[in-house]
Enzyme design. Structure first.
Site, short mmCIF file in Angstrom:
data_model
loop_
_atom_site.label_atom_id
_atom_site.label_comp_id
_atom_site.label_asym_id
_atom_site.label_seq_id
_atom_site.Cartn_x
_atom_site.Cartn_y
_atom_site.Cartn_z
N ARG A 21 -59.39 7.66 4.03
CA ARG A 21 -58.59 6.81 5.11
C ARG A 21 -59.43 7.30 6.33
O ARG A 21 -59.38 8.63 6.96
CB ARG A 21 -57.22 7.47 5.19
CG ARG A 21 -56.43 7.11 6.65
CD ARG A 21 -55.16 7.66 6.47
NE ARG A 21 -54.71 8.80 5.92
CZ ARG A 21 -54.94 10.06 6.52
NH1 ARG A 21 -55.17 10.27 8.06
NH2 ARG A 21 -54.51 11.26 6.15
N HIS B 135 -53.42 9.30 9.72
CA HIS B 135 -52.49 8.74 9.04
C HIS B 135 -51.48 7.53 9.49
O HIS B 135 -51.32 6.67 8.77
CB HIS B 135 -51.35 9.98 8.51
CG HIS B 135 -50.44 9.50 7.66
ND1 HIS B 135 -50.48 9.21 6.34
CD2 HIS B 135 -48.79 9.63 7.89
CE1 HIS B 135 -49.23 8.98 5.86
NE2 HIS B 135 -48.31 9.12 6.81
N TYR C 125 -56.41 18.80 10.47
CA TYR C 125 -56.59 19.12 9.01
C TYR C 125 -57.90 18.64 8.58
O TYR C 125 -58.40 18.65 7.16
CB TYR C 125 -55.29 18.43 8.49
CG TYR C 125 -55.17 17.26 8.25
CD1 TYR C 125 -55.59 16.13 7.53
CD2 TYR C 125 -54.25 16.77 9.30
CE1 TYR C 125 -55.41 14.82 7.68
CE2 TYR C 125 -53.95 15.27 9.44
CZ TYR C 125 -54.38 14.47 8.59
OH TYR C 125 -54.30 12.96 8.56
#
Length: 391
Positions: free
Chosen positions: A286, A290, A299
């Site tokens: 991805r 998100h 992260y």
């Protein structure tokens, strides 16, 4: 005198005999990840495709690949358009699949008209590729209560936020179809995070026990929001989880549209002919956050993202088709123009204000409206009437 060879009743034994391998070899994923085209667009020789006996995949036809590429380009353009619509306040939220479009295009194209697709909230490109109008797909992301499309019209489950519930729905549809004697395959999509959910276990176990024609398609993009795969599973791969349920599993490069079409296509064919479930894991990424509410820099670092940008499924497929003489400048311009037309229609539709009827609050709550709701609706109707006649 010729000897009659009985056909085994067990679908795994029958399938393994078809490929001339043991049931153990059939159930375990190939030792290498299935890949047919490398990130530069080069068609790999057979010995570099990760295949082995029982895991060989024929190259899809050129016209199939060109048509899939057009869907890929449209999907990328819609992803980028939706991200812009969120920034403009026309959509409440959007889980982009920028970078995962090859998985979604292949998932939809490998199904026949009567087959069912059960997507996740991120699989808008798959839903569009299955035939649902883009505006109908996106309406749910601006908060329209009805979900945007009729699941029975295109045999596509409604996208929803709860994680993994769609796998149970998929298994239920497959079970009903088998009981009716229908020639139906169900493809159920999920992410790597979903494999940590109880619903994942229940769906796979039920499908395997009752030998249902379901292809479980895991898009492993490395993160369940911010949780890396290393903190979710210690298995050699997510495809290896299939063995514990008594079904076959396979790993495929999720940014290689050619390999995806071949691998998922055979999985669907096997599910249909053997009436058994299979698990396919696609390793992808991805490339964006998100959702628009997520800060992915907390992260993962930019170097990781850049590494995957070099593996982009759109540029890979474009390079391959051009190198094979299947895509020229005129075709590229035609495809880009078609994608822009889709984006423009979506933009115009999302920019149109929704006409809201406040009385819808009282509809579809009960089959027969309760006296309390009827009274409340009458009060609201009187207030609305006063507003309309007020000077």
């Amino acid at each position: 005198m010729s000897q009659t060879v009985e056909t085994p009743e067990d679908p795994i034994l029958r399938a393994s005999q078809t490929f001339g391998i043991t049931p153990e070899q059939y159930m375990l994923p190939a030792r290498g990840e299935i890949r047919m085209v490398d990130p530069t667009g080069r068609l790999l020789p057979a010995e570099e495709q990760g295949t082995e006996p029982g895991h060989e995949y024929p190259l899809p036809a050129g016209d199939v690949l060109l048509g899939a590429y057009e869907k890929l380009v449209v999907g990328r353009r819609v992803n980028d358009q939706n991200s812009a619509l969120v920034r403009q306040g026309r959509m409440a939220v959007y889980p982009s699949s920028h970078g995962q479009e090859a998985c979604q295009v292949a998932a939809a194209l490998c199904l026949k008209e009567g087959d069912w697709l059960f997507p996740t909230y991120r699989d808008t490109v798959a839903v569009m590729t299955k035939g649902v109008r883009p505006l109908d797909v996106m309406s749910i992301f601006r908060g329209e209560w009805h979900g945007g499309y009729d699941p029975h019209e295109h045999h596509v489950g409604i996208q929803s936020t709860p994680l993994t519930t769609q796998l149970l729905h998929a298994v239920g549809v497959a079970h009903a179809a088998k009981l009716r004697g229908e020639d139906t395959v169900v493809l159920a999509m999920c992410g790597d995070g979903a494999t940590s959910e109880g619903d994942f276990h229940e769906a796979l176990n039920f499908a395997a026990v009752f030998k249902l024609p379901v292809v479980f398609f895991v898009q492993n993009n490395g993160y369940a929001i911010s949780v890396p795969l290393s903190q979710q599973s210690a298995a050699p791969s997510l495809a290896h989880k299939a063995v514990g349920y008594g079904m076959a599993g396979e790993r495929v490069d999720g940014n290689d549209l050619v390999a995806l079409l071949a691998t998922l296509g055979r999985a669907v064919d096997l599910a249909r002919s053997e009436s058994e479930p299979l698990l396919v894991e696609a390793h992808t990424y991805r490339m964006q956050a998100h959702t628009n509410a997520d800060d992915a820099t907390r992260y993962r670092d930019d170097a990781e993202v850049q590494e995957w940008i070099a593996k982009d499924p759109v540029t890979r497929m474009r390079a391959y088709l051009a190198g094979e003489g299947l895509l020229d400048d005129a075709a590229e311009q035609r495809i880009a123009a078609a994608a822009e037309d889709v984006a423009a229609a979506l933009r115009d539709g999302m920019n149109a204000d929704v006409q809201v009827d406040p009385r819808e609050l009282f509809r579809h709550v009960y089959t027969e409206q309760t006296p309390q709701l009827a009274e409340q609706e009458q009060i609201l109707a009187a207030e609305l009437a006063r507003e309309e006649t007020a000077p």
